[in-house]
Scaffold this motif. Sequence first.
Motif, PDB file in Angstrom:
ATOM      1  N   THR A 327      73.014  73.571  29.372  1.00 27.76           N
ATOM      2  CA  THR A 327      72.980  74.996  29.023  1.00 27.76           C
ATOM      3  C   THR A 327      74.257  75.390  28.288  1.00 27.76           C
ATOM      4  OG1 THR A 327      71.678  75.402  31.021  1.00 27.76           O
ATOM      5  CG2 THR A 327      72.652  77.319  29.951  1.00 27.76           C
ATOM      6  N   ALA A 328      75.391  74.885  28.757  1.00 28.56           N
ATOM      7  CA  ALA A 328      76.662  75.194  28.101  1.00 28.56           C
ATOM      8  C   ALA A 328      76.682  74.655  26.675  1.00 28.56           C
ATOM      9  CB  ALA A 328      77.813  74.609  28.907  1.00 28.56           C
ATOM     10  N   ARG A 329      76.037  73.497  26.440  1.00 24.21           N
ATOM     11  CA  ARG A 329      75.999  72.919  25.103  1.00 24.21           C
ATOM     12  C   ARG A 329      75.232  73.820  24.135  1.00 24.21           C
ATOM     13  NH1 ARG A 329      74.648  68.298  26.594  1.00 24.21           N
ATOM     14  NH2 ARG A 329      72.405  68.302  26.153  1.00 24.21           N
ATOM     15  N   VAL A 330      74.142  74.427  24.606  1.00 25.56           N
ATOM     16  CA  VAL A 330      73.386  75.366  23.765  1.00 25.56           C
ATOM     17  C   VAL A 330      74.217  76.608  23.491  1.00 25.56           C
ATOM     18  CG1 VAL A 330      71.366  76.883  23.701  1.00 25.56           C
ATOM     19  CG2 VAL A 330      71.135  74.525  24.509  1.00 25.56           C
ATOM     20  N   ASP A 354      62.118  73.352  21.824  1.00 22.43           N
ATOM     21  CA  ASP A 354      61.567  73.854  23.088  1.00 22.43           C
ATOM     22  C   ASP A 354      62.634  73.932  24.178  1.00 22.43           C
ATOM     23  OD1 ASP A 354      59.078  74.119  21.957  1.00 22.43           O
ATOM     24  OD2 ASP A 354      58.351  72.172  22.668  1.00 22.43           O
ATOM     25  N   ASP A 355      63.446  72.843  24.294  1.00 19.56           N
ATOM     26  CA  ASP A 355      64.512  72.874  25.297  1.00 19.56           C
ATOM     27  C   ASP A 355      65.526  73.962  24.985  1.00 19.56           C
ATOM     28  OD1 ASP A 355      63.443  70.827  26.747  1.00 19.56           O
ATOM     29  OD2 ASP A 355      64.709  69.248  25.862  1.00 19.56           O
ATOM     30  N   THR A 356      65.815  74.137  23.713  1.00 23.13           N
ATOM     31  CA  THR A 356      66.773  75.162  23.303  1.00 23.13           C
ATOM     32  C   THR A 356      66.266  76.545  23.657  1.00 23.13           C
ATOM     33  OG1 THR A 356      67.606  73.786  21.509  1.00 23.13           O
ATOM     34  CG2 THR A 356      68.012  76.149  21.345  1.00 23.13           C
ATOM     35  N   LEU A 357      64.977  76.789  23.416  1.00 24.15           N
ATOM     36  CA  LEU A 357      64.415  78.105  23.719  1.00 24.15           C
ATOM     37  C   LEU A 357      64.485  78.392  25.217  1.00 24.15           C
ATOM     38  CD1 LEU A 357      63.080  80.505  22.283  1.00 24.15           C
ATOM     39  CD2 LEU A 357      60.854  79.479  22.804  1.00 24.15           C
ATOM     40  N   ALA A 358      64.219  77.365  26.011  1.00 22.26           N
ATOM     41  CA  ALA A 358      64.292  77.549  27.463  1.00 22.26           C
ATOM     42  C   ALA A 358      65.708  77.919  27.885  1.00 22.26           C
ATOM     43  CB  ALA A 358      63.833  76.274  28.168  1.00 22.26           C
ATOM     44  N   GLU A 362      67.402  81.415  29.534  1.00 20.70           N
ATOM     45  CA  GLU A 362      68.272  81.326  30.727  1.00 20.70           C
ATOM     46  C   GLU A 362      69.593  82.048  30.466  1.00 20.70           C
ATOM     47  OE1 GLU A 362      70.762  77.854  33.094  1.00 20.70           O
ATOM     48  OE2 GLU A 362      68.865  77.299  32.123  1.00 20.70           O
ATOM     49  N   LEU A 363      70.164  81.815  29.290  1.00 23.34           N
ATOM     50  CA  LEU A 363      71.414  82.479  28.935  1.00 23.34           C
ATOM     51  C   LEU A 363      71.230  83.982  28.783  1.00 23.34           C
ATOM     52  CD1 LEU A 363      72.695  79.834  26.366  1.00 23.34           C
ATOM     53  CD2 LEU A 363      73.758  80.363  28.562  1.00 23.34           C
ATOM     54  N   HIS A 364      70.056  84.357  28.305  1.00 32.03           N
ATOM     55  CA  HIS A 364      69.754  85.788  28.160  1.00 32.03           C
ATOM     56  C   HIS A 364      69.756  86.465  29.526  1.00 32.03           C
ATOM     57  CE1 HIS A 364      67.343  89.435  27.613  1.00 32.03           C
ATOM     58  NE2 HIS A 364      67.738  89.397  26.332  1.00 32.03           N
ATOM     59  N   SER A 365      69.144  85.806  30.518  1.00 29.64           N
ATOM     60  CA  SER A 365      69.081  86.402  31.857  1.00 29.64           C
ATOM     61  C   SER A 365      70.460  86.499  32.503  1.00 29.64           C
ATOM     62  CB  SER A 365      68.138  85.588  32.746  1.00 29.64           C
ATOM     63  OG  SER A 365      68.674  84.298  32.982  1.00 29.64           O
TER      64      SER A 365
END
Length: 393
Positions: A327-330, A354-358, A362-365
Amino acid sequence: MTTPTVTALADERLARAALSHAVEPGDEHAGRWLRQYGAADFLGRLLAEGDGNPSAPFPGTGPKRIASWRLRAASARPAHDLDAVHALGGRFLVPSDLEWPGQLDDLGDARPLGLWVRGPADLRTWALRSVALVGARACTPYGAHTAAELAAGLTQKGWAVVSGAAYGIDGAAHRGALAASGATVAVLASGVDNPYPRGHDQLIQRIAEQGLVLGELPPGSHPTPSRFILRNRVIAALTRGTVVVEAQHRSGSLVTARAAARLGRHTMGVPGPVTSALSAGVHELLRGDATLVTDVEEIVELIGDIGELAPVRRGPVLPRDLLAASTARVLEAIPAGGPTPATVIARRAGTTPDDTLAKLYELHSLGFVVRYGEGWRLTNTATEPSNARRGGT
């Protein structure tokens, strides 16, 4: 094993008191003959004529050295010296006394002949949990403050602070310990009735009342440059470690630290500004085998018992530090500025769309990003820590 009689112990004390007048501290030649003959016999042989050969009883020792011993021994008044130290409320310790610190035996033939001591405490038990704090005489305010704080903190943790009662770091260490109602020991290069430096007369008197003042030289003795250097070996041997707060390249405190290292004691240094000549000697120690310390906990971790560990030091935990690595990498792949499409972010992060969108949702929340149409952009929560971590670049 035969127990020494009271008379034998008295004779040993009297002989060692006389020898402390005749022999300079740390004289290994004298230490060798003392070990071989015992104090009373050594003194007796020293005062004998030697059958016309001044070196006869001491083969391998130069006649000038022996002549110096004899001259001083002939003028020694050990009973008077013992009375003088008793009048001060003090005592003369010899290795057979229960109060003698056994770690001084590590000095071998350079071990003190005896110790003249003033103060109410038991030297042996204090020395078991003691640390030396030494440094420059012409110290900076930073050095004096650091020494006082370390000394106060060490005594509050049950450690005795040992130093040489000199101006600068030594004096600051003693004062810090006294201010904290703690244990402190001053090792002098003069007689315990002859405080030196004169400007520390009241300080040394206060140490004698609350702590301990000791030295190898009999009452009335004056310090010399060589005696200061030799005094440092006692400070090193007496303690479980030596901390140097400030020192130039040529400093007596470095002699103490190197003596401690040779004896297998811990050697520590408190760093200072790289532009300060008063810290240059400490930094040289730290480039060798000395350990860098910055507070009491780090000192105690080295010299204390197993499990007395310094707390782990770390900076504040930022929200982004709690993210999973993927997640930190995105998050790191999202550029500052306008909204960026998820496909571009995926390519920068090296993951699938797809993984990036997920991860983006998560980052949005978590409040790190917001969505603008088909793009994503960072919020202040994400950008401010990022800028801080990158040093503003």
